[in-house]
Design an enzyme around this catalytic site. Structure first.
Site, mmCIF file in Angstrom:
data_model
loop_
_atom_site.group_PDB
_atom_site.id
_atom_site.type_symbol
_atom_site.label_atom_id
_atom_site.label_comp_id
_atom_site.label_asym_id
_atom_site.label_seq_id
_atom_site.Cartn_x
_atom_site.Cartn_y
_atom_site.Cartn_z
ATOM 1 C CG ASP A 34 -5.065 3.075 0.226
ATOM 2 O OD1 ASP A 34 -6.033 2.395 0.138
ATOM 3 O OD2 ASP A 34 -4.138 2.751 1.085
ATOM 4 C CG HIS A 41 -3.851 -0.958 -2.036
ATOM 5 N ND1 HIS A 41 -5.303 -1.811 -2.676
ATOM 6 C CD2 HIS A 41 -4.547 -0.230 -1.099
ATOM 7 C CE1 HIS A 41 -6.345 -1.491 -1.955
ATOM 8 N NE2 HIS A 41 -5.829 -0.172 -1.123
ATOM 9 N N GLY A 93 -4.300 -3.934 8.750
ATOM 10 C CA GLY A 93 -3.823 -4.596 9.587
ATOM 11 C C GLY A 93 -2.976 -6.003 9.347
ATOM 12 C CG MET A 96 -12.691 -1.707 3.621
ATOM 13 S SD MET A 96 -11.027 -1.608 3.196
ATOM 14 C CE MET A 96 -10.082 -0.758 4.372
ATOM 15 N N GLY A 132 -9.778 4.718 5.822
ATOM 16 C CA GLY A 132 -9.625 6.036 6.182
ATOM 17 C C GLY A 132 -8.165 6.400 6.577
ATOM 18 C CG PHE A 133 -7.387 7.487 9.582
ATOM 19 C CD1 PHE A 133 -6.421 8.774 9.350
ATOM 20 C CD2 PHE A 133 -8.721 7.619 9.596
ATOM 21 C CE1 PHE A 133 -7.108 9.925 9.118
ATOM 22 C CE2 PHE A 133 -9.181 8.729 9.702
ATOM 23 C CZ PHE A 133 -8.606 9.908 9.451
ATOM 24 C CG MET A 145 -8.234 7.941 1.413
ATOM 25 S SD MET A 145 -7.672 7.911 3.118
ATOM 26 C CE MET A 145 -6.660 6.287 2.990
ATOM 27 C CG ASP A 159 -6.811 -2.214 2.364
ATOM 28 O OD1 ASP A 159 -5.507 -2.018 3.276
ATOM 29 O OD2 ASP A 159 -6.990 -1.177 1.974
ATOM 30 C CG MET A 163 -11.253 4.245 0.843
ATOM 31 S SD MET A 163 -10.103 4.076 2.150
ATOM 32 C CE MET A 163 -8.649 4.008 1.066
ATOM 33 N N GLY A 175 0.679 -2.340 4.235
ATOM 34 C CA GLY A 175 1.257 -0.904 4.135
ATOM 35 C C GLY A 175 2.593 -1.135 5.076
ATOM 36 C CG HIS A 204 -9.536 1.030 -1.507
ATOM 37 N ND1 HIS A 204 -9.029 0.798 -0.042
ATOM 38 C CD2 HIS A 204 -10.802 0.990 -1.391
ATOM 39 C CE1 HIS A 204 -10.240 0.769 0.682
ATOM 40 N NE2 HIS A 204 -11.249 0.930 -0.292
ATOM 41 C CB SER A 227 -0.855 -0.188 1.358
ATOM 42 O OG SER A 227 -1.615 1.113 1.230
#
Length: 228
Positions: free
Chosen positions: A43, A41, A181, A145, A150-151, A45, A179, A76, A201, A74, A15
């Site tokens: 992100d 990946h 953790g 998810m 978002g974070f 946002m 995606d 978001m 990530g 992705h 990520s």
């Protein structure tokens, strides 16, 4: 609950939100060429669908000029239908939108396909997995998810694994992505339940040996995957 052996290739995607953003192009090439990543990946946002604000089509376009890697975007974002053409023109390979962000899933899927991108649909932790079923046959990827979107840096939500197992059981040929953790400490349960497309990530970018982490994540998926 764990899934039966499945036939989807293991795909590991760093990520890019976790890399040094001032060196994203360099990090992308290192990930693909030295660490053995299968895709990147990205992100996106918008500060509306999620509170954070990251990158958009101009950055993706710049990244595209500097890597041949598969750009898994992705989205978001609110009103994802407004982003399809700009992301396609920027060079995105896959457009993964959130079920929760639109009431026009069918139309968006068709538009993504028309613009030559692969189609992904994502669900948040509180969204039941059965919302995917009416659209699954038209999807390349379903993203479950395992944190609230978002974070980065959140704790992996093991309670999402029944969703993964259900998708793998019903759709053995689809890419089931997880995606949030994911790390060597959490990969085994995700892989055991049928996830084959892994986003990681900080577990990769902050590691002393990122290639070893990529290899470990892949090995865990392949352990349960009968396509290897």
């Amino acid at each position: 609950m764990s899934a039966k052996p499945f036939g989807c290739k293991a795909k590991i995607g760093p990520s890019l939100l976790s890399c040094d953003l001032s060196k994203m192009a360099e990090a992308s090439e290192v990930a693909m060429q030295q660490w053995g990543a299968d895709y990147l990946h990205v992100d996106v946002m918008d500060g509306h669908f999620v509170p954070n604000l990251t990158i958009g089509p101009p950055v993706v376009k710049s990244l595209r000029k500097n890597t041949e890697g598969f750009l898994d975007c992705h989205m978001m974002v609110s009103n994802p239908e407004m982003w399809v053409k700009p992301m396609a023109e920027a060079g995105a390979n896959q457009f993964t939108f959130h079920f929760e962000a639109t009431e026009n899933c069918g139309a968006i899927i068709e538009d993504i396909q028309k613009h030559g991108m692969k189609v992904g649909m994502s669900i948040k932790p509180k969204t039941p997995v059965d919302v995917i079923f009416p659209f699954a046959e038209k999807l390349d990827t379903v993203l479950v998810m395992t944190v609230e979107p978002g974070f980065g840096g959140q704790k992996f939500m093991e309670e999402m694994m029944p969703k993964v197992a259900t998708l793998r059981e019903k759709y053995p040929g689809i890419d089931v992505q997880v995606d949030g953790g994911l790390s060597p400490a959490t990969i085994d349960i995700a892989a055991k339940n049928g996830a084959n497309m892994i986003v990681a990530g900080s577990a990769i970018f902050k590691a002393a040996d990122p290639k070893a982490v990529v290899d470990e994540l892949r090995a865990a998926v392949e352990k349960y995957n009968d396509s290897n």
